[in-house]
Write an enzyme that holds these catalytic residues in place. Sequence first.
Site, PDB file in Angstrom:
ATOM      1  N   GLU A 136      -5.641  -8.242  -0.666  1.00  0.00           N
ATOM      2  CA  GLU A 136      -6.256  -8.125   0.663  1.00  0.00           C
ATOM      3  C   GLU A 136      -7.726  -7.782   0.492  1.00  0.00           C
ATOM      4  O   GLU A 136      -8.066  -6.861  -0.259  1.00  0.00           O
ATOM      5  CB  GLU A 136      -5.611  -7.016   1.505  1.00  0.00           C
ATOM      6  CG  GLU A 136      -4.230  -7.313   2.004  1.00  0.00           C
ATOM      7  CD  GLU A 136      -3.667  -6.198   2.886  1.00  0.00           C
ATOM      8  OE1 GLU A 136      -4.452  -5.525   3.581  1.00  0.00           O
ATOM      9  OE2 GLU A 136      -2.446  -5.997   2.860  1.00  0.00           O
TER      10      GLU A 136
ATOM     11  N   GLU B  24       0.819  -1.225   0.000  1.00  0.00           N
ATOM     12  CA  GLU B  24       0.000   0.000   0.000  1.00  0.00           C
ATOM     13  C   GLU B  24       0.850   1.272   0.000  1.00  0.00           C
ATOM     14  O   GLU B  24       0.831   2.054   0.962  1.00  0.00           O
ATOM     15  CB  GLU B  24      -0.916   0.006   1.223  1.00  0.00           C
ATOM     16  CG  GLU B  24      -1.935  -1.110   1.215  1.00  0.00           C
ATOM     17  CD  GLU B  24      -2.871  -1.075   2.411  1.00  0.00           C
ATOM     18  OE1 GLU B  24      -2.508  -0.515   3.445  1.00  0.00           O
ATOM     19  OE2 GLU B  24      -3.987  -1.618   2.296  1.00  0.00           O
TER      20      GLU B  24
HETATM   21  C1  BG6 Z   1      -4.359  -2.899   5.091  1.00  0.00           C
HETATM   22  C2  BG6 Z   1      -2.992  -3.318   5.546  1.00  0.00           C
HETATM   23  O1  BG6 Z   1      -4.360  -1.507   4.997  1.00  0.00           O
HETATM   24  O2  BG6 Z   1      -5.442  -3.115   5.950  1.00  0.00           O
HETATM   25  C3  BG6 Z   1      -2.991  -4.449   6.575  1.00  0.00           C
HETATM   26  O3  BG6 Z   1      -2.168  -3.666   4.460  1.00  0.00           O
HETATM   27  C4  BG6 Z   1      -4.103  -4.226   7.557  1.00  0.00           C
HETATM   28  O4  BG6 Z   1      -1.730  -4.479   7.163  1.00  0.00           O
HETATM   29  C5  BG6 Z   1      -5.419  -4.221   6.817  1.00  0.00           C
HETATM   30  O5  BG6 Z   1      -4.115  -5.167   8.596  1.00  0.00           O
HETATM   31  C6  BG6 Z   1      -6.631  -4.117   7.712  1.00  0.00           C
HETATM   32  O6  BG6 Z   1      -6.512  -3.004   8.541  1.00  0.00           O
HETATM   33  P1  BG6 Z   1      -6.641  -3.099  10.130  1.00  0.00           P
HETATM   34  O7  BG6 Z   1      -6.272  -1.766  10.604  1.00  0.00           O
HETATM   35  O8  BG6 Z   1      -8.038  -3.450  10.406  1.00  0.00           O
HETATM   36  O9  BG6 Z   1      -5.686  -4.162  10.540  1.00  0.00           O
END
Ligand code: BG6
Length: 466
Positions: A367, A173
């Site tokens: 993701e 990201e």
């Molecule tokens: C993404 C990241 O922005 O979101 C991850 O690459 C992160 O590292 C994921 O865990 C979810 O966000 P959060 O803050 O709920 O863990």
Amino acid sequence: MFLWGTSISANQAEGAYLEDGKGESITDRLPLGKERFQVMNEPGRWAKKKFDNYPSHKAIDFYHHYKEDIALLAELGINSFRFSISWPRIYPTGLEKEPNEAGLLFYDKVLDELEKYQITPIVTLNHFDTPYHLAENYGGWAHPICIEAFETYAKTLLTRYDGRIRYWIPCNEINMAQHIPYVGAGLMLDREKNPEQLKIQAIHHLLLAHASVTKLAHEINSENQIGCMIAAGNTYAKTANPEDVMLAIEKDRESYLFPDVQIRGNYPAYFLSELKRKGLSLTVSDQEQALLSEHTCDFLAISYYNSRMCSADCSKNQDLSSGNVFATLKNKYLEETEWGWQIDPIGLRITLNTLADRYQKPIMIVENGLGAKDRLTDNQIKDDYRIYFLQAHISEMEKAIADGVDVLGYLSWSAFDLISASTGQLSKRYGFIYIDQDDTGNGSGRRFRKDSFFWYQNFLKHTDIQ
Ligand code: BG6
């Protein structure tokens, strides 16, 4: 082969934070709870403060559980697994002449296990994991020393794992450098006199390092596939008022800036005009321009959690939603997670179509997932809400494929419950596999298969997308 898998990152999963010679990462300085945001926002001010709990220090102890964890992944039936290598595990301060062999041995063993089960590795080189030494002593990526340090680190891995790893994502990201500059680029802007200018400098350095690693990866092995990555999700205009529509375009450009350089090879005109308007400068030498134009990426990787919404109307009290560190208005057509992230499966189809039209490159979803509070009862976790979330998003991805988008793979976030990047909580659970541990690290650490585990396992056996 369509890549069906899941993702994790080193600082959210491994733990063992100083073991076998590992150095501190910027995320090792982020505490649990509200203070986490304070440190992210003012890292310089909080640098000397000691907190009670740093979740990354233990995380879910993947460092010691990797065999059992990868066996679970094999049982799940995925064919690919995205994980990140911890930069300070390999170069503890970022500046050593030689890599830390003990750190490399750990990743050798992780790859051995993945190969045993024929799971394709997809490796992120820097997932919010700049060595803390570079942040504290050099001001992070605003200093060119980070480019050289990152090239050395990347060369070590590209050479050692040549032929074993084909898919590489140099930076998780990369657009987070705009929104959470400490996490995305190791910047301590609250210490600086001209923070906006330094942020531009850091972005330039990140992009140069990215191009340089892309060049190196292709030179080492022409089969290497390099992906640039953004936190994606289109911005909707709140109304058809052209001012809202224009603002939505501008908001999206904050993210497009990066793949515009990494895929199209040039700083876009809108960005250069904005710098001028703000009185900021960016100097790109001929040599740097050649690097950026000639060494572009093979695919675009995205994380997708939600869409966003904006309005040019600042006069009214606008209803804000939290979202993935992006400030966004509440969209009345969408429901929200317990953490206020708006749930928008169709937004994934919209985002995929937009990015495919813009970049004409294959897209890998690396993701996508739901953070929720799960309950362990009689060794079972009934997470039907997660199943609905994933089903709905996969279905919209399938529609995007039918629209003609070239999607390389779908990797959920995550295989395991792990440390939340934004809040530091483990109770914001994303996994197919439940970890018996609370936010402060107490618990047996035992792994339990959730209902979503069995659902994904069954889905993978029957999906037509192969
Ligand atoms: C993404 C990241 O922005 O979101 C991850 O690459 C992160 O590292 C994921 O865990 C979810 O966000 P959060 O803050 O709920 O863990």
